[in-house]
Design a protein around this motif. Sequence first.
Motif, PDB file in Angstrom:
ATOM      1  N   TYR A   2      74.774  44.068 121.397  1.00 41.46           N
ATOM      2  CA  TYR A   2      75.360  44.352 120.084  1.00 41.46           C
ATOM      3  C   TYR A   2      76.221  45.625 120.052  1.00 41.46           C
ATOM      4  CZ  TYR A   2      71.964  40.767 118.964  1.00 41.46           C
ATOM      5  OH  TYR A   2      71.245  39.593 118.961  1.00 41.46           O
ATOM      6  N   VAL A   3      76.591  46.139 121.196  1.00 43.92           N
ATOM      7  CA  VAL A   3      77.462  47.322 121.289  1.00 43.92           C
ATOM      8  C   VAL A   3      76.899  48.474 120.446  1.00 43.92           C
ATOM      9  CG1 VAL A   3      79.865  48.112 121.315  1.00 43.92           C
ATOM     10  CG2 VAL A   3      79.385  45.652 121.367  1.00 43.92           C
ATOM     11  N   PRO A   4      75.718  48.957 120.800  1.00 46.53           N
ATOM     12  CA  PRO A   4      75.081  49.969 119.963  1.00 46.53           C
ATOM     13  C   PRO A   4      75.881  51.267 119.868  1.00 46.53           C
ATOM     14  CG  PRO A   4      73.754  49.478 121.919  1.00 46.53           C
ATOM     15  CD  PRO A   4      74.877  48.515 121.904  1.00 46.53           C
ATOM     16  N   LEU A   5      76.050  51.742 118.671  1.00 48.80           N
ATOM     17  CA  LEU A   5      76.475  53.112 118.322  1.00 48.80           C
ATOM     18  C   LEU A   5      77.874  53.544 118.743  1.00 48.80           C
ATOM     19  CD1 LEU A   5      73.097  54.924 119.111  1.00 48.80           C
ATOM     20  CD2 LEU A   5      73.819  53.821 116.976  1.00 48.80           C
ATOM     21  N   THR A   6      78.297  53.156 119.945  1.00 51.43           N
ATOM     22  CA  THR A   6      79.548  53.717 120.464  1.00 51.43           C
ATOM     23  C   THR A   6      80.551  52.620 120.796  1.00 51.43           C
ATOM     24  OG1 THR A   6      78.101  55.309 121.538  1.00 51.43           O
ATOM     25  CG2 THR A   6      80.432  55.407 122.109  1.00 51.43           C
ATOM     26  N   ALA A   7      81.795  52.850 120.401  1.00 50.51           N
ATOM     27  CA  ALA A   7      82.855  51.885 120.703  1.00 50.51           C
ATOM     28  C   ALA A   7      83.082  51.805 122.208  1.00 50.51           C
ATOM     29  CB  ALA A   7      84.143  52.304 120.004  1.00 50.51           C
ATOM     30  N   ARG A   8      83.620  50.670 122.648  1.00 49.41           N
ATOM     31  CA  ARG A   8      83.923  50.506 124.067  1.00 49.41           C
ATOM     32  C   ARG A   8      85.398  50.269 124.267  1.00 49.41           C
ATOM     33  NH1 ARG A   8      79.333  46.143 125.460  1.00 49.41           N
ATOM     34  NH2 ARG A   8      77.607  47.496 124.853  1.00 49.41           N
ATOM     35  N   GLU A   9      85.972  51.050 125.178  1.00 54.50           N
ATOM     36  CA  GLU A   9      87.349  50.771 125.564  1.00 54.50           C
ATOM     37  C   GLU A   9      87.314  49.723 126.646  1.00 54.50           C
ATOM     38  OE1 GLU A   9      90.001  53.979 126.298  1.00 54.50           O
ATOM     39  OE2 GLU A   9      88.942  55.299 124.896  1.00 54.50           O
ATOM     40  N   GLN A  10      87.946  48.616 126.382  1.00 49.76           N
ATOM     41  CA  GLN A  10      87.981  47.515 127.352  1.00 49.76           C
ATOM     42  C   GLN A  10      89.129  46.595 126.963  1.00 49.76           C
ATOM     43  OE1 GLN A  10      84.138  45.284 126.158  1.00 49.76           O
ATOM     44  NE2 GLN A  10      85.779  43.775 125.957  1.00 49.76           N
ATOM     45  N   PRO A  11      89.607  45.790 127.882  1.00 47.97           N
ATOM     46  CA  PRO A  11      90.651  44.834 127.487  1.00 47.97           C
ATOM     47  C   PRO A  11      90.094  43.854 126.448  1.00 47.97           C
ATOM     48  CG  PRO A  11      90.410  44.936 129.880  1.00 47.97           C
ATOM     49  CD  PRO A  11      89.252  45.683 129.303  1.00 47.97           C
ATOM     50  N   VAL A  12      90.806  43.679 125.362  1.00 47.41           N
ATOM     51  CA  VAL A  12      90.391  42.713 124.343  1.00 47.41           C
ATOM     52  C   VAL A  12      91.574  41.798 124.062  1.00 47.41           C
ATOM     53  CG1 VAL A  12      89.460  42.376 122.026  1.00 47.41           C
ATOM     54  CG2 VAL A  12      88.856  44.442 123.293  1.00 47.41           C
ATOM     55  N   ASP A  13      91.483  40.589 124.531  1.00 43.07           N
ATOM     56  CA  ASP A  13      92.569  39.632 124.303  1.00 43.07           C
ATOM     57  C   ASP A  13      92.188  38.519 123.346  1.00 43.07           C
ATOM     58  OD1 ASP A  13      94.809  40.507 125.852  1.00 43.07           O
ATOM     59  OD2 ASP A  13      93.584  40.158 127.633  1.00 43.07           O
ATOM     60  N   THR A  14      90.893  38.199 123.302  1.00 40.95           N
ATOM     61  CA  THR A  14      90.488  37.055 122.496  1.00 40.95           C
ATOM     62  C   THR A  14      89.210  37.400 121.731  1.00 40.95           C
ATOM     63  OG1 THR A  14      91.371  35.660 124.246  1.00 40.95           O
ATOM     64  CG2 THR A  14      90.063  34.576 122.566  1.00 40.95           C
ATOM     65  N   VAL A  15      89.256  37.203 120.418  1.00 40.90           N
ATOM     66  CA  VAL A  15      88.130  37.598 119.569  1.00 40.90           C
ATOM     67  C   VAL A  15      87.734  36.444 118.661  1.00 40.90           C
ATOM     68  CG1 VAL A  15      87.337  39.196 117.780  1.00 40.90           C
ATOM     69  CG2 VAL A  15      88.890  40.003 119.552  1.00 40.90           C
ATOM     70  N   LEU A  16      86.434  36.249 118.546  1.00 39.91           N
ATOM     71  CA  LEU A  16      85.870  35.317 117.573  1.00 39.91           C
ATOM     72  C   LEU A  16      85.283  36.143 116.434  1.00 39.91           C
ATOM     73  CD1 LEU A  16      84.573  32.450 116.805  1.00 39.91           C
ATOM     74  CD2 LEU A  16      82.599  33.213 118.149  1.00 39.91           C
ATOM     75  N   SER A  17      85.617  35.783 115.186  1.00 41.54           N
ATOM     76  CA  SER A  17      85.010  36.468 114.051  1.00 41.54           C
ATOM     77  C   SER A  17      84.358  35.410 113.165  1.00 41.54           C
ATOM     78  CB  SER A  17      86.073  37.249 113.265  1.00 41.54           C
ATOM     79  OG  SER A  17      85.455  38.041 112.266  1.00 41.54           O
ATOM     80  N   VAL A  18      83.137  35.677 112.729  1.00 43.12           N
ATOM     81  CA  VAL A  18      82.394  34.649 111.987  1.00 43.12           C
ATOM     82  C   VAL A  18      81.874  35.195 110.663  1.00 43.12           C
ATOM     83  CG1 VAL A  18      81.665  33.521 114.125  1.00 43.12           C
ATOM     84  CG2 VAL A  18      80.160  35.192 113.036  1.00 43.12           C
ATOM     85  N   GLY A  19      81.562  34.277 109.763  1.00 43.33           N
ATOM     86  CA  GLY A  19      80.996  34.658 108.476  1.00 43.33           C
ATOM     87  C   GLY A  19      80.060  33.585 107.975  1.00 43.33           C
ATOM     88  N   SER A  20      79.215  33.999 107.028  1.00 40.04           N
ATOM     89  CA  SER A  20      78.213  33.090 106.488  1.00 40.04           C
ATOM     90  C   SER A  20      77.979  33.497 105.048  1.00 40.04           C
ATOM     91  CB  SER A  20      76.926  33.261 107.306  1.00 40.04           C
ATOM     92  OG  SER A  20      75.879  32.539 106.732  1.00 40.04           O
ATOM     93  N   GLY A  21      77.828  32.527 104.155  1.00 42.92           N
ATOM     94  CA  GLY A  21      77.722  32.935 102.763  1.00 42.92           C
ATOM     95  C   GLY A  21      76.904  32.030 101.876  1.00 42.92           C
ATOM     96  N   PHE A  22      76.537  32.580 100.708  1.00 43.36           N
ATOM     97  CA  PHE A  22      75.846  31.803  99.686  1.00 43.36           C
ATOM     98  C   PHE A  22      76.676  30.569  99.352  1.00 43.36           C
ATOM     99  CE2 PHE A  22      73.230  35.368  97.483  1.00 43.36           C
ATOM    100  CZ  PHE A  22      72.569  35.589  98.675  1.00 43.36           C
ATOM    101  N   GLY A  23      75.978  29.494  99.065  1.00 44.86           N
ATOM    102  CA  GLY A  23      76.642  28.215  98.881  1.00 44.86           C
ATOM    103  C   GLY A  23      76.515  27.398 100.162  1.00 44.86           C
ATOM    104  N   GLY A  24      76.051  28.073 101.230  1.00 39.84           N
ATOM    105  CA  GLY A  24      75.822  27.374 102.488  1.00 39.84           C
ATOM    106  C   GLY A  24      77.039  27.290 103.377  1.00 39.84           C
TER     107      GLY A  24
END
Lengths: 431, 414, 85
Positions: free
Chosen positions: A385-407
């Motif tokens: 979970y990448v605790p506390l400190t940011a990481r410098e690394q190559p980032v080319d592809t990212v998944l972002s997710v969400g979940s909400g009331f209403g299902g």
Amino acid sequence: MSERRVVMTGMGVVAPGDPGREAFWDLVSSGRTATRTISLFDPAPFRSRIGAECVFDPERAGLSYQEIRRTDRAGQFALAATREAVADAGIDPGVSPHRIGVSVGNGVGNAISMEQEYRVVSDNGRAWLVDHRYATPHLYSYVMSSSLATEVAWASGAEGPATVISTGCCAGIDAVGYGFDLIQEGSADVVLAGAADAPIYPITVACFDTLRASSTSNDDPERACRPFDRRRNGLVLGEGSAVFVLEEYEHAVQRNARIYCEVIAYAARANGYHMTGLKEDGREMGEAIIAAMAQAKLNPDDLDYVNAHGSGTRQNDRHETAAYKRSLGEYAYRLPISSIKSMVGHSLGAIGSIEIGASALAIDRNVVPPTANYTEADPECDLDYVPLTAREQPVDTVLSVGSGFGGFQSAIVLASIRDTARGAHRRRVAA
Amino acid sequence: MSGDVTNRGRVRPVITGLGAIAPTGNDVAAHWASARNGKSALGVISRFDSSGYPVRVAGEVRDFIAADHVPSRLLRETDPMTHFALVATRQALNDAGVNLADYSDLDLAVITANSSGGVEFGQQELQKLYQEGPHAVGAYMSIAWFYAATTGQLSIRYGMRGPCGVIVSEQAGGLDALGQARRVLARGTRMVLAGGTDASLSPYGLVCQLANGLLADGDQPDRVYLPFDSGAHGYVPGEGGAMFTVEDLSMARARGVPRIHGELVGYAATVDPRPGSGSEPGLRRAIEVALRDAGVTPGQVDVVFADGAGVPARDRQEAAAINAVFGSRGVPVTVPKTMTGRLYAGGAPLDVVTALLAIRDGEIPPTVNIADPTYAAELDLVRDRPRPAPVRTVLVLARGFGGFNAAVVLTAVD
Amino acid sequence: MSELTMDSLKAIMLRCSGVEEGVDLGGDIAGQEFRDLGYDSLAVLEMTSQIQREYQLEIPDEAIEELNSPGDVLRYVNDRLTPAA
């Protein structure tokens, strides 16, 4: 007709802490938190008294007096974010307004104004037959969240398709997904897509109190939101807005626009069994991720980073961890996954867009933002979970997710357009 | 620039099931019986004592006892807007002859439009908050008030787990929901439940609406909502809405669908320019793009279901847009909303129901109460009595407060 | 405050959350799990919030997790309503 590609060429953010895209990135990449004791009203009678508030002065943000009068706090955030995004993208004046669309995500409408006006017309709750003579003329714009799309359209000069997407806490992702669809299908060449919400007010705080979903670490607000940590005890409400300029790829290239990233896939799924509950096995979020990855034609190991929903409730973080394992297999253990809600709280309909902003900046700057306050591992949440400190690394592809009331569960995939070895690999797989 | 042509896949979305809860009737047959005969359902508000308010007339859903249709567990955690949608959905699924067990739950999705949220439920809980304190706010407030409540509950009740959505663009939202249903079908979902309902006739709901300054005062139900009339002075609010099953034509036929009410062949949405910009409002463009999207010429359109704001300036804009596309008296125009009031997110879906029945029965339902049409030279307004006519292609328009315009083109399917 | 009886608890449940189709609250439900009676986590929260208001006591999160049946609720509430003196 070949598939039209969609890229992000402008970004505006009003997030907890100081306003503006750079202040936001500075906060979330440093691991500092903006969660504090609520100051927007007296939280003393409430179970949870913590919020992540924007340090926001609408006049300083450049809003006109009339804009300030006719909009709720959520609309003010949206206006400020829209102006920053438009300036950032420098949309070329040659774009016909007819080809510019608007898609604004929102969860709870103009909730603060609806509550304040209710107190007035009902005489603080005394009258059921509320008194119209005390109502502000802007009350109708408050009851309909669609006024947010109107404001963004007026601020950007858009005259194409415009709407508000209101799928609860997934709205911030779904609105960007809607804008992605508008461009891909050819209904627009440019879309102002993003989200805004301002829920830190008594009725919403009372709702989360009743559900016992918000953190009670009232004595330690800066460390109250602890996604994936063993001692997590609930979410912390946030507020804010992020608005993006999405643009058809060729259009952006022709005008030499600076490109943050490409939106390569978006998928939404519903759980179909409960308005607020989530099963332990992670099935529904897993399905949204699988659908998005299939659409992107990606393998799990093409991902460099997952921007998690990570609300900090016991239920969600367990569900989500299981979802990653279901959908990404063994690779889930090797993938950096972080929740910026630890720093900026959960701004309901807005957070999906704010997190897309963080994801795009992660690609832009090759930095993975951390999960703040993560200090103690939970056997049920055993990923990186990448605790506390940011990481410098190559980032080319990212998944972002969400979940909400209403299902609702939503997933979106962003990718760099840099011609790196990793990016080239991804494109080979896709071809 | 790519022009306006969209590459939205080769799906042919057809509407195969209809459900409606409306002032004119609590199912499709009852609504049509009233609407085709020009029988208005407007009346003085009876839900609460409205005598203290300047606007007294509305289109209320009557004789609707939610408990007769909605299980008590669900009733307690939902606002009337959701009750209307639950019942209209049951009707639509029955009409479509769908056996949901034949589908994987991920092949089904729900897209609804909403405008005011569960404002009556919200008022009750706000009252508890300020009269008794935070502890008095109920657990269901968090799932009943927000705009997504109806889509969420429908998705759960019918096990529809595909890409669900919630659209808010005031009165235009109901058509935007159909546009979104088409997108979702094009991406592979097999059936979409789409439509919209609103229930804003509660005290706080009405007071919110009063603030827009567009509601018509007066307490004579036949003299208040008069679109395209010299006496136009605002609109009347209504409640209810409609739900549809939408699926691809080939799949509908393959499953032996009982009837196809019509095909959604064109859709477009625009937003008006900022006030004072001097640019033309976006309605004409929405009509033109929807017709182009449909591959239909103005001459092929048999009737226009107008938005009919009832506000003189907006009526003038709409008359000009219709006139610009179709020419003077170039197409019959009707506003059945004059019998129900404006149902917000439910308004355009109800118009779509009415339009599809007009196709079925070859009869254009009338606009009522118009004594002195302002645009008689430009608009061929169908008034008071139904007009028999072969109807194959219909244009439905909707305009939402805040500048939203939407248009859909529906055709008969042979 | 007088003790919470099964009848008054049933009345609270009905008033707050109605009753699931096919469930009979008239029988002996003391030992049945809320889930089996058709009451989900929200219904239990709604019920406890009502009880907190009417009986003026606070039910902490940890306690709610242990309230799985109407019998659990009666025991929990009535134990705490007993005068301390």
